[in-house]
Design a protein around this motif. Structure first.
Motif, PDB file in Angstrom:
ATOM      1  N   TRP A 146      72.841   2.871-103.518  1.00  0.00           N
ATOM      2  CA  TRP A 146      71.387   2.946-103.690  1.00  0.00           C
ATOM      3  C   TRP A 146      70.913   4.056-104.620  1.00  0.00           C
TER       4      TRP A 146
ATOM      5  N   TRP B  72      61.300  -1.678-102.343  1.00  0.00           N
ATOM      6  CA  TRP B  72      62.454  -1.294-101.521  1.00  0.00           C
ATOM      7  C   TRP B  72      62.049  -0.266-100.470  1.00  0.00           C
TER       8      TRP B  72
ATOM      9  N   TYR C  20      68.587  -5.496-103.583  1.00  0.00           N
ATOM     10  CA  TYR C  20      67.533  -4.602-103.091  1.00  0.00           C
ATOM     11  C   TYR C  20      66.266  -5.332-102.665  1.00  0.00           C
TER      12      TYR C  20
END
Length: 322
Positions: free
Chosen positions: A66, A99, A91
């Motif tokens: 991420w 997100w 995502y």
């Protein structure tokens, strides 16, 4: 000390562990003398199958990769995931704000369960780094980004609920740098924070461990080196993982390669490294007696109800509870 077990509401757990029967979970908890579950919501919550009063903790969702998305590093994302379509699929959006909203929605869902605590993974890795362990991000990089992310999420954290940060063996919270663990607690703008120490994940940071006794001794060595910050370990995910030989072999075999892995390849690797096996000796007791957490979770990879109950019996016997 609450004694719990891990459980999700993914279809595989509903079918393989609970056998689509609302009576199964209460029966298992009674049979093994457990106080409840640490719950991961992967689907709409069926309160009949997962009664609110049995949910003591909630494990929040997580994305293993991420940091590049958070930083807006498009080149790294394309190298890792290959296309905008794959980025969006991973995502849920190409927009970081969307997100972050998904995180907030997960926190709102967790709040509905009225848990004592939440668990937040603090780690990042690219799949192309998994075999070699040649990481592009440092522990500090991931800790600082986690602080930024969590501070955006704080308004959605249910008041009166502890936020516990969990260690892994990827860059991030590994507990091997106590000042970074302290920084995480100091700079997150939420008062009731602490740690969920995962014993198997910590064992995965030492490739030389050969036995449960060595594993438990290593866990306690790292715990003692944390000093005062170790007092903020409020929970323990209890299981063992002795996978150093496998990890070293994969590092040797893939030295110099930087290929992104498919989902199946990545999962196969993780399941070989992070074994989530029950302790079979009294080394497990050393950990609990020393740390004395408020919560400890028998955290296993359960393949069936029979497998789940066998692992519970094995580890509870090792703890001297049977």
């Amino acid at each position: 000390m609450l004694e719990l077990t891990n459980l999700s509401n993914a279809d595989c757990d509903v079918e393989n562990l609970l056998q689509n029967n609302a009576e199964t979970l209460p029966a298992i908890l009674r049979e093994h003398g457990l106080d409840g579950i640490e719950f991961m919501r992967c689907a709409p919550w069926d309160r009949r199958m997962y009664p609110e009063e049995l949910i003591k903790g909630v494990h929040l969702m997580f994305w293993p990769t991420w940091l590049d998305f958070w930083r807006g590093d498009r080149a790294a994302l394309m190298a890792e995931l290959g296309s905008e379509k794959n980025i969006r699929a991973y995502y849920g959006s190409l927009d970081v704000a969307d997100w972050v909203e998904a995180w907030k929605q997960n926190l709102r869902q967790a709040a509905e369960c009225k848990p004592h605590y939440l668990v937040f993974h603090v780690a990042h890795n690219r799949t192309s780094e998994m075999y070699t362990r040649e990481f592009s991000a440092s522990d500090e990089d991931v800790i600082r980004a986690t602080i930024e992310l969590v501070n955006e999420l704080v308004p959605e954290i249910p008041q009166g609920c502890r936020l516990l940060f969990e260690n892994l063996w990827w860059p991030g919270l590994t507990f091997r740098q106590p000042h970074l663990a302290a920084m995480l607690l100091e700079q997150v703008n939420y008062a009731d924070t602490g740690f969920m120490l995962d014993t198997g994940h910590l064992m995965n940071t030492n490739l030389n461990l050969k036995s449960e006794a060595e594993g438990a001794a290593y866990v306690l060595k790292v715990y003692r080196e944390l000093g005062e910050v170790g007092r903020r370990i409020y929970g323990v995910h209890l299981h063992q993982s002795l996978s150093g030989m496998y990890t070293r072999e994969m590092m040797r075999r893939h030295q110099g390669t930087h290929r992104s892995l498919s989902w199946r390849e990545g999962m196969d690797y993780v399941l070989h490294v992070d074994r989530h096996e029950p302790f079979r000796t009294d080394a497990a007791r050393w950990i609990l007696d020393t740390i004395q957490p408020d919560y400890f979770v028998h955290e296993f990879l359960q393949r069936s109800r029979a497998d789940w109950e066998s692992k519970l019996r094995t580890q509870r016997y090792a703890l001297g509870f049977l």
